[in-house]
Design an enzyme around this catalytic site. Structure first.
Site, short mmCIF file in Angstrom:
data_model
loop_
_atom_site.label_atom_id
_atom_site.label_comp_id
_atom_site.label_asym_id
_atom_site.label_seq_id
_atom_site.Cartn_x
_atom_site.Cartn_y
_atom_site.Cartn_z
N TRP A 101 58.83 60.79 38.03
CA TRP A 101 57.59 61.34 38.57
C TRP A 101 57.86 62.26 39.75
CZ3 TRP A 101 54.28 61.30 35.02
CH2 TRP A 101 54.10 60.20 34.19
N ASP A 171 53.01 60.29 46.66
CA ASP A 171 52.39 59.84 45.41
C ASP A 171 52.48 58.31 45.39
OD1 ASP A 171 51.80 59.06 42.79
OD2 ASP A 171 53.27 60.39 41.84
N LYS A 195 46.87 52.90 37.26
CA LYS A 195 47.96 51.93 37.39
C LYS A 195 47.42 50.66 38.06
CE LYS A 195 50.57 55.01 35.64
NZ LYS A 195 51.42 56.00 36.27
C1 LIG Z 1 51.77 57.35 36.02
C2 LIG Z 1 52.26 58.09 37.19
C3 LIG Z 1 51.99 59.45 37.36
C4 LIG Z 1 51.24 60.27 36.33
O1 LIG Z 1 49.92 59.93 36.35
P1 LIG Z 1 48.83 60.71 35.47
O2 LIG Z 1 47.56 60.23 36.10
O3 LIG Z 1 49.03 60.26 34.07
O4 LIG Z 1 49.06 62.15 35.65
C5 LIG Z 1 52.45 60.07 38.49
N1 LIG Z 1 53.11 59.39 39.43
C6 LIG Z 1 53.40 58.07 39.31
C7 LIG Z 1 54.15 57.38 40.39
C8 LIG Z 1 52.98 57.39 38.19
O5 LIG Z 1 53.25 56.09 38.06
#
Ligand SMILES: *Cc1c(COP(=O)(O)O)cnc(C)c1O
Length: 360
Positions: A101, A171, A195
């Site tokens: 990511w 993030d 998540k």
């Molecule tokens: C799942 C995830 C993403 C991507 O998320 P989307 O909402 O599907 O774009 C980005 N960063 C992390 C840390 C993730 O676990």
């Protein structure tokens, strides 16, 4: 009805109480004769929903008044582009590469300016967090970017990097609301909610107001300008109404269950059950350097691909869903987010003990 123990990395388990409440509200939300999915996003009813959700997440995280909370579509991946488009005044930023990511965010930033790799743990399959105490940060960098909890590899930053005075962008998709945070240490915190918070379809971006620019990089779509969204309180266009509503119910659930302090304690207990087992098992082992282990995503292996596949199949048959590791790394992964009860982790460990006995 029977519910499984769902160890999915995302979309993931939600609190059963929240699902029940949403089910009860489904046909007639608070006497208005329709569901939240059917109501105007400009209605008084929805205005209450979005305002309450915002005020509850502000309470939970202790978000200072000089930060905006934006409810946006496009997921976390959309912010991979929005961050450079809104923040790259000097067209240069530093990225710490701790997994896929972080790498995707870094590659996206390269479309808009110079993204510099400050550190990486690619040399050992991202199984640790690199030392970030003295990164090669230069004065002309607009920000320093991290992925705080690495969903696929199961690592987590336990201390934030020394950004040498630069703005930190993080993030937090897979550790969102899992423990208290000091928001003031960040310029931007964002996470996809599917998540650890709610249903898919939304990213929440928490942005210090002075970082919301009047002007973005040329060509930035109106929708990706944070200013557009901030000036309109996330209602520039139709927002993800249903997701905002469910997230609001989850925020209430969190407040009623000890807030983020309570979640941290519970998450530490849950993770300890699993890690203690892994540390003492002769068959299973964790793949992450101990001090960098995530409380949320726990990857593990037997060291034998066939046995891994057997474990995934047998665990599924026993009511433990989604334990297969990410398609790019194999093995197993148990995601044990806020809504996973401790009992689920304990039962998983009992199942693993039995599997170990039967297969050694
Ligand atoms: C799942 C995830 C993403 C991507 O998320 P989307 O909402 O599907 O774009 C980005 N960063 C992390 C840390 C993730 O676990």
């Amino acid at each position: 009805m029977s519910r499984v123990y769902n160890f999915s990395a995302g979309p993931a388990v939600l609190p059963e109480e929240v699902l029940r409440e949403a089910a009860a509200d489904m046909l007639d939300y608070k006497g208005c004769g329709m569901s939240v999915m059917e109501m105007s996003h400009r209605s008084k009813m929805f205005d209450d929903i979005i305002k309450t959700a915002e005020s509850d997440i502000r309470d939970l995280m202790g978000i200072p008044d000089n930060y905006k909370v934006l409810f946006l579509q496009g997921g976390a991946s959309q912010q991979f582009a929005a961050v450079p488009m809104n923040m790259m005044k000097n067209k240069k930023a530093g990225y710490v590469i701790t997994g896929q990511w972080a790498k995707k965010a870094y590659q996206e930033a390269k479309l808009y300016g110079e993204a510099v790799e400050l550190a990486s743990s690619a040399d050992e399959t991202f199984s640790y967090i690199p030392d970030c105490s003295d990164l090669p940060i230069t004065d002309d960098m607009d920000y320093v970017y991290i992925c705080e909890n690495n969903t696929i590899y199961g690592t987590k930053f336990k201390t934030l990097p020394n950004t040498k005075g630069k703005i930190l962008v993080s993030d937090v998709s897979s550790c969102f609301l899992s423990e208290p945070v000091d928001v003031s240490k960040y310029g931007v915190i964002y996470g996809g909610v599917q998540k650890n918070v709610g249903p898919a379809g939304m990213v929440i971006s928490i942005i210090r107001e002075d970082l919301i620019p009047e002007e973005c990089l040329p060509g930035t779509p109106t929708m990706l300008k944070w200013k557009t969204q901030a000036d309109n309180d996330s209602l520039y266009n139709t927002p993800p109404c249903w997701t905002i509503y469910i997230c609001g119910l989850v925020f209430k659930w969190l407040k009623n269950n000890g807030g983020l302090e309570g979640m941290k304690k519970l998450n530490e207990e849950k993770a300890a059950v699993l890690y203690n087992f892994l540390d003492n098992s002769k068959l299973f082992k964790g793949t992450v350097r101990k001090e960098d282990r995530s409380l949320m995503n726990v990857p593990f292996i037997t060291g034998n691909d066939e046995l891994d596949a057997k474990f995934v199949a047998e665990s599924k048959a026993a009511g433990f869903e989604n334990l297969k590791g990410h398609r790019t790394v194999g093995g197993m992964r148990a995601s044990i987010y806020n809504a996973m009860p401790k009992e689920g982790v304990e039962k998983l460990v009992t199942f693993m003990e039995d599997f170990e006995k039967a297969n050694s």
